[in-house]
Scaffold this motif. Structure first.
Motif, PDB file in Angstrom:
ATOM      1  N   THR A  61     -14.008  -9.580  13.796  1.00 46.10           N
ATOM      2  CA  THR A  61     -15.321  -9.908  14.344  1.00 46.10           C
ATOM      3  C   THR A  61     -16.145 -10.562  13.241  1.00 46.10           C
ATOM      4  N   PRO A 178     -20.613  -8.392  30.137  1.00 42.75           N
ATOM      5  CA  PRO A 178     -20.277  -8.902  28.798  1.00 42.75           C
ATOM      6  C   PRO A 178     -19.096  -8.186  28.158  1.00 42.75           C
ATOM      7  N   LEU A 179     -18.812  -6.941  28.579  1.00 43.15           N
ATOM      8  CA  LEU A 179     -17.681  -6.222  28.006  1.00 43.15           C
ATOM      9  C   LEU A 179     -16.371  -6.954  28.281  1.00 43.15           C
ATOM     10  N   ARG A 181     -16.165 -10.344  28.883  1.00 45.62           N
ATOM     11  CA  ARG A 181     -16.310 -11.778  28.658  1.00 45.62           C
ATOM     12  C   ARG A 181     -15.056 -12.310  27.952  1.00 45.62           C
ATOM     13  N   LEU A 283     -10.508  -8.126  22.519  1.00 43.82           N
ATOM     14  CA  LEU A 283     -11.733  -8.602  23.162  1.00 43.82           C
ATOM     15  C   LEU A 283     -12.637  -7.450  23.557  1.00 43.82           C
ATOM     16  N   THR A 286     -14.352  -6.128  20.431  1.00 45.71           N
ATOM     17  CA  THR A 286     -15.251  -7.142  19.894  1.00 45.71           C
ATOM     18  C   THR A 286     -16.474  -7.326  20.784  1.00 45.71           C
ATOM     19  N   ASN A 287     -16.262  -7.353  22.098  1.00 46.88           N
ATOM     20  CA  ASN A 287     -17.382  -7.521  23.027  1.00 46.88           C
ATOM     21  C   ASN A 287     -18.322  -6.328  22.989  1.00 46.88           C
ATOM     22  N   TRP A 288     -17.751  -5.124  22.905  1.00 45.84           N
ATOM     23  CA  TRP A 288     -18.621  -3.942  22.803  1.00 45.84           C
ATOM     24  C   TRP A 288     -19.490  -4.028  21.551  1.00 45.84           C
ATOM     25  N   ASN A 290     -20.353  -6.672  19.792  1.00 41.96           N
ATOM     26  CA  ASN A 290     -21.278  -7.804  19.788  1.00 41.96           C
ATOM     27  C   ASN A 290     -22.408  -7.616  20.783  1.00 41.96           C
ATOM     28  N   TYR A 291     -22.050  -7.397  22.060  1.00 41.30           N
ATOM     29  CA  TYR A 291     -23.058  -7.429  23.122  1.00 41.30           C
ATOM     30  C   TYR A 291     -23.812  -6.114  23.303  1.00 41.30           C
ATOM     31  N   TYR A 292     -23.167  -4.991  22.983  1.00 41.98           N
ATOM     32  CA  TYR A 292     -23.804  -3.705  23.264  1.00 41.98           C
ATOM     33  C   TYR A 292     -24.241  -2.956  22.007  1.00 41.98           C
TER      34      TYR A 292
END
Length: 304
Positions: A61, A178-179, A181, A283, A286-288, A290-292
């Motif tokens: 990340t 977003p989780l 994405r 993903l 990484t999404n958790w 970044n977005y959350y």
């Protein structure tokens, strides 16, 4: 940007051998960046294996992450060297006054026990209650997800007629989340458990949202409506050979264990498994992050 870990942590050498950028404490101290502070409560008996799997996912990340490893004090793992635990793990009494951007609670091989029969259940409940006010977002994995759903929302775990064991196809129920994405229409994830939670029980709770499931493996991903808590019923962080090692371990013990589903080519355990879950697992973590965590956590952690 890399993940920051203690210089002598065994996972560091493993990750560096895989060409993953891991930053030493010395180098991190000389950067003018506030890293994300992530606490990992590792409930697995094979702590070094689990910490390496999770750190691998957190490493890929652009964010700098400061990781702290937490163990229970009411139960001491018999499968991890005591020097490793003393060197790299902390206990709840030492960090109860700190706050974190993110927290991960791992699974544990105790799903056949009732929650209150688990040696460290009272301590885990205290930590989960604390996480509501001291962590910005918490990711619960496998049994950790079942424990979290039960403690926070009263969702019972249900025994399965036989062990759910293999790599299963899953479907995203909320593509706008977003989780997920960057996910494909279907994705794969390993599962290894004797219990489940029912979709019907999740849907009864207004504060919960079911966001991914499998027609074979059932509920996969659940989140709280405020995105402060995530519950993942599988193991997207597993290594290629994790299920194989578990299978051969049980075979060697003489246990009645089925070949992991959809894992070995032609269901032949003598053939190396084909990995179909690595990119989706990466993903998801990484999404958790970044977005959350990164996108929404306050710069001043004391304001959590």
């Amino acid at each position: 940007m890399p993940i920051k870990v203690p210089d002598s942590l065994p996972a560091r050498a493993v990750l560096e051998s895989e060409n993953i950028f891991v930053m030493t404490e010395y180098r991190a101290m000389h950067q003018d960046i506030r890293p994300l502070n992530v606490l990992i409560l590792n409930l697995m008996p094979t702590k070094i294996v689990t910490e390496t799997q999770i750190l691998r996912k957190l490493s890929n990340t652009p964010l700098q992450i400061q990781v702290e490893l937490l163990r229970t004090s009411s139960y001491i793992s018999q499968h991890t060297d005591s020097d490793h635990l003393e060197s790299f793990y902390t206990t709840f009494d030492r960090i109860r006054d700190k706050k974190y951007d993110g927290m991960i609670i791992t699974g544990a091989p105790v799903e056949n026990l009732e929650f209150d029969q688990v040696d460290y259940w009272a301590e885990l409940c205290e930590i989960m209650e604390w996480s509501k006010t001291h962590t910005h977002s918490t990711l619960h994995i496998c049994w950790g997800a079942q424990a979290g759903l039960y403690y926070h929302f009263g969702i019972e775990k249900r025994s399965l007629p036989q062990k759910l064991f293999g790599v299963y196809e899953h479907t995203v129920l909320k593509p706008s989340s977003p989780l997920f994405r960057g996910f494909d229409d279907v994705f794969y994830a390993p599962n290894s458990r004797y219990t489940e939670v029912w979709k019907s029980d999740i849907l009864k709770v207004a504060d919960l949202e079911l966001i991914a499931e499998s027609h074979e493996a059932g509920v996969f991903a659940v989140k709280s409506q405020d995105s402060r808590q995530f519950f993942i019923l599988g193991h997207p962080e597993y290594d290629p050979d994790t299920l194989a090692r578990e299978y051969w371990r049980d075979v060697d013990k003489g246990l009645d264990i089925a070949v992991p589903a959809h894992y070995f080519p032609g269901d032949d355990p003598k053939k190396p498994p084909v990995v179909r879950w690595r990119s989706a697992g990466q993903l998801l973590y990484t999404n958790w992050l970044n977005y959350y965590v990164y996108q929404t956590t306050p710069y001043d952690l004391t304001s959590i």
